[in-house]
Design a protein around this motif. Sequence first.
Motif, PDB file in Angstrom:
ATOM      1  N   PHE A   1       8.016  -5.947   0.340  1.00 36.29           N
ATOM      2  CA  PHE A   1       6.741  -5.347   0.732  1.00 36.29           C
ATOM      3  C   PHE A   1       6.984  -3.882   1.062  1.00 36.29           C
ATOM      4  CE2 PHE A   1       3.210  -4.897   4.005  1.00 36.29           C
ATOM      5  CZ  PHE A   1       2.198  -4.876   3.046  1.00 36.29           C
ATOM      6  N   ARG A   2       6.145  -2.992   0.541  1.00 36.11           N
ATOM      7  CA  ARG A   2       6.300  -1.563   0.798  1.00 36.11           C
ATOM      8  C   ARG A   2       5.097  -1.034   1.593  1.00 36.11           C
ATOM      9  NH1 ARG A   2       5.504   3.278  -2.592  1.00 36.11           N
ATOM     10  NH2 ARG A   2       4.295   3.827  -0.736  1.00 36.11           N
ATOM     11  N   GLY A   3       5.274   0.116   2.218  1.00 39.47           N
ATOM     12  CA  GLY A   3       4.194   0.788   2.928  1.00 39.47           C
ATOM     13  C   GLY A   3       4.768   2.005   3.620  1.00 39.47           C
TER      14      GLY A   3
ATOM     15  N   ILE B   1       4.919  -1.301  -7.280  1.00 32.79           N
ATOM     16  CA  ILE B   1       3.487  -1.177  -7.559  1.00 32.79           C
ATOM     17  C   ILE B   1       2.728  -1.002  -6.245  1.00 32.79           C
ATOM     18  CG2 ILE B   1       1.442  -2.359  -8.534  1.00 32.79           C
ATOM     19  CD1 ILE B   1       3.451  -1.875 -10.719  1.00 32.79           C
ATOM     20  N   GLU B   2       1.817  -0.014  -6.212  1.00 29.42           N
ATOM     21  CA  GLU B   2       0.970   0.137  -5.024  1.00 29.42           C
ATOM     22  C   GLU B   2      -0.246  -0.788  -5.146  1.00 29.42           C
ATOM     23  OE1 GLU B   2       2.244   4.495  -3.307  1.00 29.42           O
ATOM     24  OE2 GLU B   2       0.306   4.364  -4.318  1.00 29.42           O
ATOM     25  N   VAL B   3      -0.459  -1.543  -4.068  1.00 25.11           N
ATOM     26  CA  VAL B   3      -1.545  -2.536  -4.029  1.00 25.11           C
ATOM     27  C   VAL B   3      -2.304  -2.333  -2.721  1.00 25.11           C
ATOM     28  CG1 VAL B   3      -2.068  -5.022  -3.990  1.00 25.11           C
ATOM     29  CG2 VAL B   3      -0.104  -4.200  -5.302  1.00 25.11           C
TER      30      VAL B   3
ATOM     31  N   PHE C   1       5.802   7.319   7.275  1.00 25.85           N
ATOM     32  CA  PHE C   1       5.935   8.780   7.252  1.00 25.85           C
ATOM     33  C   PHE C   1       5.623   9.206   5.822  1.00 25.85           C
ATOM     34  CE2 PHE C   1       8.834   7.339  10.612  1.00 25.85           C
ATOM     35  CZ  PHE C   1       8.372   8.102  11.683  1.00 25.85           C
ATOM     36  N   LYS C   2       4.560   9.993   5.653  1.00 24.19           N
ATOM     37  CA  LYS C   2       4.100  10.302   4.297  1.00 24.19           C
ATOM     38  C   LYS C   2       4.350  11.757   3.919  1.00 24.19           C
ATOM     39  CE  LYS C   2       2.635   8.025   1.885  1.00 24.19           C
ATOM     40  NZ  LYS C   2       3.404   7.122   0.964  1.00 24.19           N
ATOM     41  N   PRO C   3       4.946  11.980   2.744  1.00 21.04           N
ATOM     42  CA  PRO C   3       5.130  13.350   2.258  1.00 21.04           C
ATOM     43  C   PRO C   3       3.849  13.799   1.551  1.00 21.04           C
ATOM     44  CG  PRO C   3       6.131  11.781   0.745  1.00 21.04           C
ATOM     45  CD  PRO C   3       5.438  10.973   1.799  1.00 21.04           C
TER      46      PRO C   3
ATOM     47  N   SER D   1       2.891   3.382 -10.581  1.00 25.73           N
ATOM     48  CA  SER D   1       1.748   3.777  -9.749  1.00 25.73           C
ATOM     49  C   SER D   1       1.717   5.286  -9.578  1.00 25.73           C
ATOM     50  CB  SER D   1       1.826   3.095  -8.373  1.00 25.73           C
ATOM     51  OG  SER D   1       1.772   1.702  -8.534  1.00 25.73           O
ATOM     52  N   HIS D   2       2.861   5.883  -9.218  1.00 24.08           N
ATOM     53  CA  HIS D   2       2.915   7.338  -9.100  1.00 24.08           C
ATOM     54  C   HIS D   2       3.093   7.989 -10.468  1.00 24.08           C
ATOM     55  CE1 HIS D   2       3.670   5.980  -5.004  1.00 24.08           C
ATOM     56  NE2 HIS D   2       3.037   7.083  -4.661  1.00 24.08           N
ATOM     57  N   GLY D   3       3.800   7.300 -11.361  1.00 17.49           N
ATOM     58  CA  GLY D   3       4.056   7.856 -12.691  1.00 17.49           C
ATOM     59  C   GLY D   3       2.783   8.100 -13.471  1.00 17.49           C
TER      60      GLY D   3
ATOM     61  N   PRO E   1       0.820  -1.216   0.000  1.00 21.20           N
ATOM     62  CA  PRO E   1       0.000   0.000   0.000  1.00 21.20           C
ATOM     63  C   PRO E   1       0.851   1.262   0.000  1.00 21.20           C
ATOM     64  CG  PRO E   1       0.124  -0.901   2.204  1.00 21.20           C
ATOM     65  CD  PRO E   1       0.833  -1.884   1.313  1.00 21.20           C
ATOM     66  N   CYS E   2       0.224   2.371  -0.393  1.00 15.84           N
ATOM     67  CA  CYS E   2       0.923   3.655  -0.318  1.00 15.84           C
ATOM     68  C   CYS E   2       1.285   3.914   1.134  1.00 15.84           C
ATOM     69  CB  CYS E   2       0.023   4.767  -0.872  1.00 15.84           C
ATOM     70  SG  CYS E   2       0.815   6.371  -0.782  1.00 15.84           S
ATOM     71  N   SER E   3       0.257   3.904   1.996  1.00 15.65           N
ATOM     72  CA  SER E   3       0.551   4.108   3.416  1.00 15.65           C
ATOM     73  C   SER E   3      -0.034   2.972   4.244  1.00 15.65           C
ATOM     74  CB  SER E   3       0.010   5.456   3.892  1.00 15.65           C
ATOM     75  OG  SER E   3      -1.322   5.607   3.508  1.00 15.65           O
TER      76      SER E   3
ATOM     77  N   SER F   1      -4.129   7.072   1.613  1.00 11.33           N
ATOM     78  CA  SER F   1      -3.491   7.877   0.558  1.00 11.33           C
ATOM     79  C   SER F   1      -3.425   7.035  -0.713  1.00 11.33           C
ATOM     80  CB  SER F   1      -2.094   8.343   0.970  1.00 11.33           C
ATOM     81  OG  SER F   1      -1.264   7.235   1.282  1.00 11.33           O
ATOM     82  N   ASP F   2      -3.498   7.710  -1.838  1.00 16.19           N
ATOM     83  CA  ASP F   2      -3.310   7.093  -3.164  1.00 16.19           C
ATOM     84  C   ASP F   2      -4.207   5.888  -3.466  1.00 16.19           C
ATOM     85  OD1 ASP F   2      -1.490   9.054  -3.740  1.00 16.19           O
ATOM     86  OD2 ASP F   2       0.288   7.774  -3.622  1.00 16.19           O
ATOM     87  N   GLY F   3      -5.421   5.861  -2.888  1.00 22.63           N
ATOM     88  CA  GLY F   3      -6.345   4.748  -3.153  1.00 22.63           C
ATOM     89  C   GLY F   3      -6.688   4.625  -4.637  1.00 22.63           C
ATOM     90  N   MET F   4      -6.739   5.767  -5.326  1.00 21.34           N
ATOM     91  CA  MET F   4      -7.164   5.738  -6.749  1.00 21.34           C
ATOM     92  C   MET F   4      -6.143   5.081  -7.667  1.00 21.34           C
ATOM     93  SD  MET F   4      -5.684   8.573  -5.726  1.00 21.34           S
ATOM     94  CE  MET F   4      -4.218   9.446  -6.179  1.00 21.34           C
ATOM     95  N   GLN F   5      -4.940   4.904  -7.150  1.00 21.17           N
ATOM     96  CA  GLN F   5      -3.920   4.260  -7.997  1.00 21.17           C
ATOM     97  C   GLN F   5      -3.509   2.887  -7.473  1.00 21.17           C
ATOM     98  OE1 GLN F   5      -1.036   7.443  -7.700  1.00 21.17           O
ATOM     99  NE2 GLN F   5       0.287   6.291  -6.332  1.00 21.17           N
ATOM    100  N   ALA F   6      -4.234   2.420  -6.444  1.00 28.70           N
ATOM    101  CA  ALA F   6      -3.872   1.100  -5.890  1.00 28.70           C
ATOM    102  C   ALA F   6      -4.488  -0.005  -6.736  1.00 28.70           C
ATOM    103  CB  ALA F   6      -4.366   0.995  -4.449  1.00 28.70           C
TER     104      ALA F   6
HETATM  105 MN    MN Z   1       1.797   6.627  -2.888  1.00 28.82          MN
END
Ligand code: MN
Length: 337
Positions: free
Chosen positions: A125-127, A297-299, A130-132, A271-273, A101-103, A308-313
Amino acid sequence: MILTIKSDAKKKDIDALTEKIKDLGFTPHISKGAVKVIIGVIGENEHKYKDVFESYDIVESATPIVKPYKLVSREFKKENTVFDVGGVKVGGNKLIVIAGPCSVDTKENLFTCARAVKSAGAHFFRGGAFKPRSSPYSFQGHGESALKNLAEARKITGLPIVTEVMDTRQVEIVERYADILQVGARNCQNFELLKEVGQTRKPVMLKRGMANTVEEWLMAAEYIYSGGNHQIILCERGVRTFENSTRFTMDLNAIPVVKHYTHLPIIVDPSHGVGVRDFIAPMALAGVAAGADGVMIEVHPKPTEALSDGMQALLPVMFDKLMQDIGRVAAAVGRTI
Ligand code: MN
Ligand code: PEP
């Protein structure tokens, strides 16, 4: 400047030369290749001392490095940089896939996501803890409790963790939990942070700033490398253009360009691109076809609950399909996944 050392040079003579380099106010970086020892002489105006270095018997040649970045350049090191993170090889023929996930939000979502990406074949695994965020009123991340949950997800799945560090004051705590420190696009030129992560011995994934040229990005990597941390992954995540039908514009050009100019591995983050769920998979495949060493990839199992970033997950089922497609494109370009 690159000093190529004659193959019959004695250690004591190489030591004397490195002392001379230091005396002149430069930093020597010794690299032992398969065939030759080369010494990078790093500093300002080092090219003025070409004749001095060439006067040493053991020096076969003294070649100035033309690019403003030195140690990360292909001129300094011809072979691709390959390193191991928790048993996963980064930069080799096998691609790496980072997903999550993004966060970090709830434990339940996090662990569901971690299990799903693991079973689809992801390697990391990413997540975000601390979110900018562009707005100070947006969710800023759950901080240390999120880092603890990521560590638990690692225990459950065995997947090493990638998570962002935004500030020099966070390096110590993030380093305690993460396997790879992410430096985000907005911090690509936060030079104090780059110096700080250059002092750690955790690999760093350095995202390209959305308005940074390839040269600026590689100079940012040079800050980390010259601090002694050589485990760097570059991540193309899209740049800002006039186009607004997508969130950013994935600079696919950057992949072959970066591979030409540096020995460091580069991955893509569509995902961000792209920023639009339905358009992410094709750009991930395009990145692999263009020669990227991996993808991020955000999942999210429930994108409407994402903070955050639900629309691109991608949903896990979409990610699963993407992994199979990546496998086919990878095979077509002589890589594996
Ligand atoms: Mn993100
Ligand atoms: C992220 O990876 O969630 C992120 C914030 O990325 P970027 O720094 O590329 O915007």
